[in-house]
Enzyme design. Structure first.
Site: not given
Ligand code: ZN
Length: 182
Positions: A46, A91-92, A133-134, A137
């Site tokens: 994601g 997380c990226l 989660h996204e 952001h």
């Protein structure tokens, strides 16, 4: 298509609140394609636009093993939440760090697709967790915000150390480092 740079914690740009998408044009389509390419290359499941310094309410997700379940959520709104799921999230933008976060296990979301068409969907399991989660952001929130101050400080120091190691071209450890429970 091109790979985009993923911002890393504690970059202050990750704290930006995204604005709604109002124009559904070719430029938006290219942004979506670039985000998928960047997500697959990372690799991740994601990616929120905030993470690539594009501050519009846009999320791409593909949780499939075969990388053929592309999902786009624009201007997403959660209509209903139910159940709880505790998942070890990564997380990226917080590379190499994983920790448990509690979220709703089922959500009903309303969003628009890349053409601006509104839809509603029920999501469960990893898809529901990923969407939440996204969406955090897009609000300038990171999963480490759910952890204790002490843990977050240790993560910040670890990432700082990793970045310095990368700068002197030492390879990163192959296995992700788990943060000890505190
Ligand atoms: Zn993330």
């Amino acid at each position: 298509m091109s790979l985009l740079t993923i911002l890393e914690y504690p970059d202050p740009r990750l704290r930006t609140r995204a604005e709604p998408v109002t124009v559904f044009d070719d430029a938006l389509g290219r942004q979506i394609d670039d985000m998928f390419e960047t997500m697959y290359a990372a690799p991740g499941i994601g990616l929120a636009a905030t993470q690539v310094d594009y501050h519009r309410q846009l999320i791409v997700i593909d949780t499939s093993e075969t990388k053929d379940d592309r999902r786009v959520f624009i201007n997403p709104l959660i209509l209903e939440r139910s159940g709880t799921a505790v998942t070890e999230e990564g997380c990226l933008s917080v590379p190499g760090v994983f920790d448990e976060v509690q979220r709703a296990s089922n959500v009903r979301v309303r969003a628009r697709d890349r053409h601006g068409i509104e839809f509603e969907q029920d999501l469960e399991g990893i898809l529901a967790v990923c969407l939440q989660h996204e969406m955090d952001h897009l609000e300038g929130k990171l999963f480490v915000d759910y952890l204790s101050d002490l843990k977050r400080e240790r993560i910040r120091k670890k990432l700082d150390k990793d970045r310095k190691a990368r700068a002197t071209s030492n390879p990163l450890p192959a296995t992700p480092v788990r943060v000890p429970a505190l």
